[in-house]
Write a protein that holds these residues in place. Structure first.
Motif, mmCIF file in Angstrom:
data_model
loop_
_atom_site.group_PDB
_atom_site.id
_atom_site.type_symbol
_atom_site.label_atom_id
_atom_site.label_comp_id
_atom_site.label_asym_id
_atom_site.label_seq_id
_atom_site.Cartn_x
_atom_site.Cartn_y
_atom_site.Cartn_z
ATOM 1 N N ILE A 21 0.843 -1.208 0.000
ATOM 2 C CA ILE A 21 0.000 0.000 0.000
ATOM 3 C C ILE A 21 0.873 1.251 0.000
ATOM 4 C CG2 ILE A 21 -1.622 1.337 1.403
ATOM 5 C CD1 ILE A 21 -2.919 -1.360 2.195
ATOM 6 N N TYR A 22 1.945 1.238 0.778
ATOM 7 C CA TYR A 22 2.864 2.377 0.807
ATOM 8 C C TYR A 22 3.426 2.655 -0.586
ATOM 9 C CZ TYR A 22 7.166 4.986 1.323
ATOM 10 O OH TYR A 22 8.167 5.905 1.157
ATOM 11 N N TYR A 23 3.875 1.612 -1.278
ATOM 12 C CA TYR A 23 4.455 1.813 -2.608
ATOM 13 C C TYR A 23 3.416 2.324 -3.602
ATOM 14 C CZ TYR A 23 8.769 -0.407 -1.086
ATOM 15 O OH TYR A 23 9.938 -0.708 -0.439
ATOM 16 N N VAL A 24 2.199 1.837 -3.509
ATOM 17 C CA VAL A 24 1.142 2.328 -4.407
ATOM 18 C C VAL A 24 0.839 3.791 -4.102
ATOM 19 C CG1 VAL A 24 -1.298 2.091 -5.000
ATOM 20 C CG2 VAL A 24 0.141 0.058 -4.843
ATOM 21 N N LEU A 25 0.739 4.134 -2.820
ATOM 22 C CA LEU A 25 0.477 5.538 -2.465
ATOM 23 C C LEU A 25 1.638 6.447 -2.868
ATOM 24 C CD1 LEU A 25 -1.253 5.148 1.017
ATOM 25 C CD2 LEU A 25 -2.306 5.740 -1.181
ATOM 26 N N GLU A 26 2.862 5.961 -2.735
ATOM 27 C CA GLU A 26 4.016 6.734 -3.185
ATOM 28 C C GLU A 26 3.923 7.001 -4.679
ATOM 29 O OE1 GLU A 26 8.605 6.200 -2.257
ATOM 30 O OE2 GLU A 26 7.953 4.815 -3.849
ATOM 31 N N TRP A 27 3.513 5.973 -5.427
ATOM 32 C CA TRP A 27 3.362 6.127 -6.867
ATOM 33 C C TRP A 27 2.273 7.153 -7.189
ATOM 34 C CZ3 TRP A 27 -0.846 4.407 -9.991
ATOM 35 C CH2 TRP A 27 -0.623 4.559 -11.359
ATOM 36 N N VAL A 28 1.154 7.092 -6.483
ATOM 37 C CA VAL A 28 0.049 8.014 -6.733
ATOM 38 C C VAL A 28 0.461 9.452 -6.421
ATOM 39 C CG1 VAL A 28 -2.245 8.707 -5.906
ATOM 40 C CG2 VAL A 28 -1.777 6.306 -6.421
#
Length: 149
Positions: A129-136
């Motif tokens: 989730i952290y990596y997806v939010l970082e990407w967003v």
């Protein structure tokens, strides 16, 4: 004049992966096998067949991911692959199963790791989730070619 943001050659994440996923487990397995010869050492040596290749892949993935800026979908894919490889590494570290059975002075003992697995999976999900939010947060909106001159 030097740029305020210098390009790193070695990722901090790759150094962490080298130490935490490769060097420390090899040392721990060596200490266990040499300190407790009553344990079946073959089980711990077998763990290294999972740990070493997956640790090398973790190091490669973490180093490769710094080639792309935050917000790039390729970095997201590499970071998510890192999380998946970390789960595979943990599977190897646990000895390839959720119950570790060994013998000590003729007595059999078992360690059940189901509750630890739930914690490990929760951490992996939060990491993904952290990596997806970082990407967003860091992704750049595409430039519309019709408005660009």
């Amino acid at each position: 004049m030097a740029s305020t943001e210098q390009r790193r050659w070695i990722s901090t994440k790759a150094v962490f992966a080298l130490v935490f996923y490769l060097i420390v487990p090899i040392i721990v397995v060596w200490i266990i096998v040499t300190t407790y010869p009553e344990l079946t050492g073959q089980h711990y040596i077998g763990m290294l067949y999972w740990i070493v290749p997956s640790a090398i892949l973790l190091i490669i993935l973490s180093q490769w991911s710094i080639a792309y800026p935050r917000g790039d979908y390729r970095r997201l894919i590499l970071d998510l692959a890192y999380v998946l490889m970390a789960l595979i590494w943990i599977f190897g570290f646990l000895g390839g199963g959720l119950v570790i059975t060994d013998y000590w002075d003729g007595y059999e003992f078992s360690l059940h790791l189901w509750k630890y697995l739930l914690v490990i999976l929760a951490v992996a999900v939060f990491n993904a989730i952290y990596y997806v939010l970082e990407w967003v947060v860091y992704r750049r909106p595409d430039i519309d070619e019709t408005t660009a001159i």
